[in-house]
Design an enzyme around this catalytic site. Structure first.
Site, PDB file in Angstrom:
ATOM      1  N   ASP A  46       8.967   1.390   4.112  1.00 56.93           N
ATOM      2  CA  ASP A  46       8.698   1.674   6.325  1.00 56.93           C
ATOM      3  C   ASP A  46       8.786   3.311   6.000  1.00 56.93           C
ATOM      4  O   ASP A  46       8.997   4.147   5.211  1.00 56.93           O
ATOM      5  CB  ASP A  46      10.298   0.887   6.548  1.00 56.93           C
ATOM      6  CG  ASP A  46       9.926   0.365   8.165  1.00 56.93           C
ATOM      7  OD1 ASP A  46       9.082   1.267   9.289  1.00 56.93           O
ATOM      8  OD2 ASP A  46      10.241  -0.303   8.859  1.00 56.93           O
TER       9      ASP A  46
ATOM     10  N   GLY B  40       6.536   5.307   3.853  1.00 58.18           N
ATOM     11  CA  GLY B  40       5.042   5.576   3.729  1.00 58.18           C
ATOM     12  C   GLY B  40       5.037   4.550   5.242  1.00 58.18           C
ATOM     13  O   GLY B  40       5.512   4.147   5.885  1.00 58.18           O
TER      14      GLY B  40
ATOM     15  N   PHE C 244       1.775   2.137   6.841  1.00 58.31           N
ATOM     16  CA  PHE C 244       1.144   1.339   6.471  1.00 58.31           C
ATOM     17  C   PHE C 244      -0.496   1.458   7.025  1.00 58.31           C
ATOM     18  O   PHE C 244      -1.621   1.059   7.071  1.00 58.31           O
ATOM     19  CB  PHE C 244       1.472  -0.062   7.027  1.00 58.31           C
ATOM     20  CG  PHE C 244       2.070  -0.284   8.516  1.00 58.31           C
ATOM     21  CD1 PHE C 244       1.003   0.107   9.602  1.00 58.31           C
ATOM     22  CD2 PHE C 244       3.498  -1.035   8.051  1.00 58.31           C
ATOM     23  CE1 PHE C 244       1.027   0.279  11.038  1.00 58.31           C
ATOM     24  CE2 PHE C 244       3.851  -0.819   9.861  1.00 58.31           C
ATOM     25  CZ  PHE C 244       2.428  -0.956  10.670  1.00 58.31           C
TER      26      PHE C 244
ATOM     27  N   HIS D 286       1.602  -7.273  16.163  1.00 54.94           N
ATOM     28  CA  HIS D 286       1.175  -7.366  17.204  1.00 54.94           C
ATOM     29  C   HIS D 286       1.517  -5.936  18.625  1.00 54.94           C
ATOM     30  O   HIS D 286       1.856  -5.863  19.716  1.00 54.94           O
ATOM     31  CB  HIS D 286       2.276  -8.324  18.103  1.00 54.94           C
ATOM     32  CG  HIS D 286       3.684  -7.989  18.326  1.00 54.94           C
ATOM     33  ND1 HIS D 286       4.810  -9.076  18.200  1.00 54.94           N
ATOM     34  CD2 HIS D 286       4.696  -7.394  17.273  1.00 54.94           C
ATOM     35  CE1 HIS D 286       5.685  -8.988  18.192  1.00 54.94           C
ATOM     36  NE2 HIS D 286       5.801  -7.204  17.754  1.00 54.94           N
TER      37      HIS D 286
END
Length: 336
Positions: free
Chosen positions: A201, A227, A229, A246
């Protein structure tokens, strides 16, 4: 399974409409007041007088007593014959849901800006609070921490379904992508002994998660990796994404999925845990959460065919789907 609430049904009976919404609106306010004032936590330690609780929360005794009476009337607290207030089993559940209730308060505030937000082309949250949700949490870490607790509460809701209805094939390392406070990752490691986990995260999120992980008996099996994504993710043979896709547009989702596709092993698996919209629409959790995503971050829930298109565009194929009528479903995909 919780019974779905059909909003249209409330409109058929003005008394039910008023009572239902009035109770929820002011019940949420009363709950957040006593949580934020430290009163719930104090009562979980033992009975207390109105005078003591008022001093703790720095609020007038008379007004506080009225709020506490409401919570007694709605079976959240209890009151002894000598006037002491005390906790019930539901008081503990209220404390566990504090992150969710704080976020409900934010939803109620920002929904007053829904029309101008749509006209301006951004989320209700950004319209009301002046910046996108994750930037706001970065600038207001106490609210970010409450959001992390909300995510943990949502994780606990889905864990029972996940472990009962969607067993994972053997794996060595599981990476929870955007795993927040690590609730899901720790639960998976406990359920599958002998495995290792990676909590991935943003740095500010891992700063909140680090003491939680350190306090866990499974801490030695967890690596924390910072990091985004959108750029790179660690290598693992099982990837988890709970309530991640979502948050983002289709284009952003394709970027996230492509990042995983670049490093996932040939026999690896990606497990997406999200709501699946019913087709045709039904009054379930997915429908209301779809509106919540629009309001909070400009995201959306998706139909299964829409998920399939995202996966196909990024080199994945759906292998298994476990649909959960009472919450988050599980979609497992493999690289092709």
């Amino acid at each position: 399974m919780a019974e779905s609430i059909v909003f249209g049904d409330l409109l058929d009976d003005p008394d039910r409409l008023f009572t239902s919404l009035h109770t929820v609106l002011f019940g949420m306010g009363a709950a957040n007041l006593v949580l934020r004032a430290g009163i719930v936590e104090r009562l979980l330690a033992g009975p207390a007088t109105t005078e003591e609780l008022a001093a703790l929360g720095q609020v007038p005794q008379g007004e506080l007593a009225r709020v506490l009476d409401f919570l007694v009337g709605h079976a959240v607290l209890a009151r002894q014959d000598d006037g002491h207030w005390l906790a019930t089993p539901r008081t503990a559940r209220l404390f566990e849901a504090r992150g969710y209730l704080a976020n409900c308060e934010s939803s109620a505030l920002m929904n007053s800006a829904w029309l101008p937000a749509l006209r301006a082309g951004h989320s209700n949250f950004a319209e009301y609070f002046g910046q996108p949700v994750f930037a706001y949490f970065a600038a207001n870490p106490e609210r970010g921490a409450l959001f992390g607790e909300f995510m943990g509460w949502m994780t606990r809701r889905v864990i029972r379904f996940l472990f009962a209805s969607h067993r994972f094939q053997p794996f060595v390392t599981v990476a929870d992508i955007g795993g927040s406070m690590g609730d899901l990752l720790l639960a998976v490691l406990a359920e599958y002994p002998g495995t290792r986990g990676v909590l991935f995260d943003l740095p500010e999120t891992l700063a909140l998660a680090r003491p939680v992980i350190a306090a866990s008996p499974l801490a030695e099996r967890v690596d924390l990796v910072e990091g985004t994504f959108f750029e790179a993710v660690p290598v693992a043979d099982l990837y988890l994404m709970k309530q991640i896709l979502h948050d983002w547009t289709d284009e952003e989702c394709r970027t996230i999925l492509a990042t995983v596709r670049r490093v996932i092993p040939a026999r690896g698996r990606l497990v997406v845990i999200d709501h699946i919209l019913s087709d045709p629409p039904a009054p379930d959790e997915a429908q209301s959460t779809d509106l919540a995503m629009m309001a909070w971050a400009g995201g959306r829930e998706r139909k299964l065919a829409e998920f399939a298109a995202l996966f196909a565009a990024t080199g994945f194929a759906i292998e298994r789907v476990s649909r959960n009528p009472a919450g988050h479903s599980v979609i497992e995909v493999c690289p092709v």
